[in-house]
Design an enzyme around this catalytic site. Sequence first.
Site, PDB file in Angstrom:
ATOM      1  N   GLU A  42     -13.083  38.711 -64.277  1.00 23.68           N
ATOM      2  CA  GLU A  42     -11.757  38.770 -63.655  1.00 23.68           C
ATOM      3  C   GLU A  42     -11.169  37.365 -63.608  1.00 23.68           C
ATOM      4  O   GLU A  42     -11.830  36.429 -63.150  1.00 23.68           O
ATOM      5  CB  GLU A  42     -11.876  39.345 -62.240  1.00 23.68           C
ATOM      6  CG  GLU A  42     -10.653  39.178 -61.369  1.00 23.68           C
ATOM      7  CD  GLU A  42      -9.405  39.793 -61.983  1.00 23.68           C
ATOM      8  OE1 GLU A  42      -8.380  39.080 -62.069  1.00 23.68           O
ATOM      9  OE2 GLU A  42      -9.448  40.993 -62.357  1.00 23.68           O
ATOM     10  N   SER A 119      -0.796  40.690 -60.968  1.00 26.94           N
ATOM     11  CA  SER A 119      -1.660  40.207 -59.897  1.00 26.94           C
ATOM     12  C   SER A 119      -2.914  39.639 -60.554  1.00 26.94           C
ATOM     13  O   SER A 119      -3.422  40.215 -61.514  1.00 26.94           O
ATOM     14  CB  SER A 119      -2.059  41.329 -58.933  1.00 26.94           C
ATOM     15  OG  SER A 119      -0.970  41.761 -58.162  1.00 26.94           O
ATOM     16  N   ASN A 121      -6.478  38.772 -59.241  1.00 26.59           N
ATOM     17  CA  ASN A 121      -7.451  38.808 -58.144  1.00 26.59           C
ATOM     18  C   ASN A 121      -8.455  39.906 -58.441  1.00 26.59           C
ATOM     19  O   ASN A 121      -8.189  40.813 -59.227  1.00 26.59           O
ATOM     20  CB  ASN A 121      -6.750  39.106 -56.821  1.00 26.59           C
ATOM     21  CG  ASN A 121      -5.919  40.380 -56.867  1.00 26.59           C
ATOM     22  OD1 ASN A 121      -4.762  40.341 -57.284  1.00 26.59           O
ATOM     23  ND2 ASN A 121      -6.494  41.495 -56.470  1.00 26.59           N
ATOM     24  N   MET A 125      -4.071  44.913 -59.407  1.00 27.78           N
ATOM     25  CA  MET A 125      -2.976  45.511 -58.656  1.00 27.78           C
ATOM     26  C   MET A 125      -3.495  46.573 -57.681  1.00 27.78           C
ATOM     27  O   MET A 125      -2.790  46.960 -56.747  1.00 27.78           O
ATOM     28  CB  MET A 125      -1.966  46.129 -59.619  1.00 27.78           C
ATOM     29  CG  MET A 125      -0.578  46.274 -59.053  1.00 27.78           C
ATOM     30  SD  MET A 125       0.302  44.709 -58.827  1.00 27.78           S
ATOM     31  CE  MET A 125       0.759  44.327 -60.522  1.00 27.78           C
ATOM     32  N   THR A 130       0.472  51.293 -53.658  1.00 29.69           N
ATOM     33  CA  THR A 130       0.807  52.235 -52.589  1.00 29.69           C
ATOM     34  C   THR A 130      -0.253  53.309 -52.411  1.00 29.69           C
ATOM     35  O   THR A 130      -0.221  54.046 -51.431  1.00 29.69           O
ATOM     36  CB  THR A 130       2.134  52.950 -52.877  1.00 29.69           C
ATOM     37  OG1 THR A 130       1.994  53.772 -54.042  1.00 29.69           O
ATOM     38  CG2 THR A 130       3.266  51.952 -53.084  1.00 29.69           C
ATOM     39  N   ALA A 132      -0.497  55.989 -54.190  1.00 30.13           N
ATOM     40  CA  ALA A 132       0.027  57.299 -54.564  1.00 30.13           C
ATOM     41  C   ALA A 132      -0.654  57.805 -55.832  1.00 30.13           C
ATOM     42  O   ALA A 132      -0.707  57.104 -56.841  1.00 30.13           O
ATOM     43  CB  ALA A 132       1.535  57.224 -54.777  1.00 30.13           C
ATOM     44  N   HIS A 442       4.728  49.820 -63.080  1.00 29.36           N
ATOM     45  CA  HIS A 442       4.036  50.935 -63.728  1.00 29.36           C
ATOM     46  C   HIS A 442       4.160  50.857 -65.241  1.00 29.36           C
ATOM     47  O   HIS A 442       4.411  51.854 -65.906  1.00 29.36           O
ATOM     48  CB  HIS A 442       4.623  52.267 -63.246  1.00 29.36           C
ATOM     49  CG  HIS A 442       4.397  52.540 -61.796  1.00 29.36           C
ATOM     50  ND1 HIS A 442       5.041  53.569 -61.118  1.00 29.36           N
ATOM     51  CD2 HIS A 442       3.598  51.944 -60.880  1.00 29.36           C
ATOM     52  CE1 HIS A 442       4.644  53.571 -59.848  1.00 29.36           C
ATOM     53  NE2 HIS A 442       3.771  52.596 -59.687  1.00 29.36           N
ATOM     54  N   ASN A 476      -2.925  51.439 -67.424  1.00 28.12           N
ATOM     55  CA  ASN A 476      -1.708  52.221 -67.621  1.00 28.12           C
ATOM     56  C   ASN A 476      -1.144  52.089 -69.029  1.00 28.12           C
ATOM     57  O   ASN A 476      -0.437  52.980 -69.503  1.00 28.12           O
ATOM     58  CB  ASN A 476      -0.642  51.788 -66.612  1.00 28.12           C
ATOM     59  CG  ASN A 476      -1.042  52.066 -65.173  1.00 28.12           C
ATOM     60  OD1 ASN A 476      -1.898  52.896 -64.906  1.00 28.12           O
ATOM     61  ND2 ASN A 476      -0.420  51.365 -64.242  1.00 28.12           N
ATOM     62  N   THR A 488      -1.595  55.657 -61.887  1.00 24.81           N
ATOM     63  CA  THR A 488      -2.978  55.220 -61.702  1.00 24.81           C
ATOM     64  C   THR A 488      -3.975  56.361 -61.840  1.00 24.81           C
ATOM     65  O   THR A 488      -5.033  56.205 -62.467  1.00 24.81           O
ATOM     66  CB  THR A 488      -3.156  54.521 -60.349  1.00 24.81           C
ATOM     67  OG1 THR A 488      -2.246  53.418 -60.264  1.00 24.81           O
ATOM     68  CG2 THR A 488      -4.574  54.013 -60.177  1.00 24.81           C
TER      69      THR A 488
END
Length: 523
Positions: A42, A119, A121, A125, A130, A132, A442, A476, A488
Amino acid sequence: MTSERRYPEAVDVAIVGSGPTGAAYARILSEEAPGATIAMFEVGPTVSNPPGSHVKNIEDAQARAEAQERSEGPGAGAATVDSPGAVTAGTRAGRPGTYLLQDGYQAEGEDGLPVAAFSSNVGGMGAHWTGACPTPGGKERPDFVPGFDGLLDDARRLLGVTTDAFEGAPYSQLVRDLLAAAVDEGRTEAQRVQRMPLAVHRREDGRLVWSGSDVVFGEATRSNRDFSLFDESLVTRVLLDDGGEASGVEVRDLRTGELHRVTARFVVVAADALRTPQVLYASGIRPDALGRMLNDQTQIVYASRLRGLAPASDQVAASGTLQEQSGVSWVPYTDEVPYHGQIMQLDASPIPLAEDDPVVPGSIVGLGLFCAKDLRWDDRVAFADDEVDWYGMPAMRIHYRLTDADRDAIAGARAEIVRLAEAVGDPIGSEPFTLPLGSSLHYQGSVRMGATDDGRSVCGPDSEVWTAPRVFVAGNGVIPTPMACNPTLTSVALAVRGARRIAEEITQNSGAPVRTHDQEVPA
């Protein structure tokens, strides 16, 4: 499972990226190929404990903000969208925990993706999303993938998806009833308004916990002594043998600057939809479809105040960093009404849409509609041979246009979101707002999957790159369909299939030695 610093000389599988799909490969391999050695790399640091956990689970606001800033990689310290005014002003700023593409996000005369973001880390992401996890429907489904519905079930298991996380929220049923009255007529049961499936679970003490890569890793990965996670480690390229098959990775330790090579029988590139094709390009893996069919989901947002609510005398207690008020509701995509809708309490929204009502907390809900893209071959992320980005990788150049069909869809979504806002209450503001392109985060299609190697896809149904055997792609970017719903769940489902393909090959050839490669690491 620990974050290691001493790189191995050889492993069975090298995984590039620690987001939910990279974690899915680690989990399935840990479950189904015991004894296989796995190294995950990473580029960003570990910002949460356990590694890869969602930053929403960090109760201390200052510690949460620090974790978000550390996720912003080379863009740390830049302004973020952190107020309703910044959203409606169309400010070119990323969400907390992300950073924007430095340049090359909009070619002259094109729409571009002005707020394309990343992102960096452990957890990717998945530490900021969220949660969802809606089920794709109609044209969103890649139906050429065998056993797709079963794979979705596997993805729900790995992500810890539930539908009752906010069941105790006082206004959740009211919101769904109001939406259903406006939406459900003529729809099948699966297409009607319902609770949003969320990667969220409730602990025994009642606290809500949002899933990140830590949940996807699961105990199978955490207890796997043959799995190692290396943070702050930039994979600069995939190494290939003389036959063009994967033989390892070249990785730079960002703490020391030293370059290493790790031999691997299989390489999985799960960097994200923009950096995965970047790694392939840097590796000389450049099929015609690489970076092509790039698509985003244009996002329309609005807010509405629920009517007739009396001031609450006893609000539901905060659970972690959220108040449980109106929860998250789902208006599913259909081919006839091609928008995916999520209606949620303000503090669950990834972007601030309004200030909450201090008298009746939770009485204002945010509405969002996502539009599927009219897919175009020329919408793409390209890479420069003579320029590099912050990490020293080939610089990205986004080419992206909205078509007439896209503009019609956006106009339709704007009208639909006004109708929904009026159905649930009193809209706040004179009109909905169309977020700058790239806001959805997305991004899809850039390493798209195909049923056959017809030149229009990068990988096959198992996610193996057509032109580079034993190199797999994940994330994605693999999704080949025009999706409006959050991607996701689908990308993790496709990762499960790819991981099982690798696990099967490893277990069938367990006695085979790890191949070595002939390429030298340049000085």
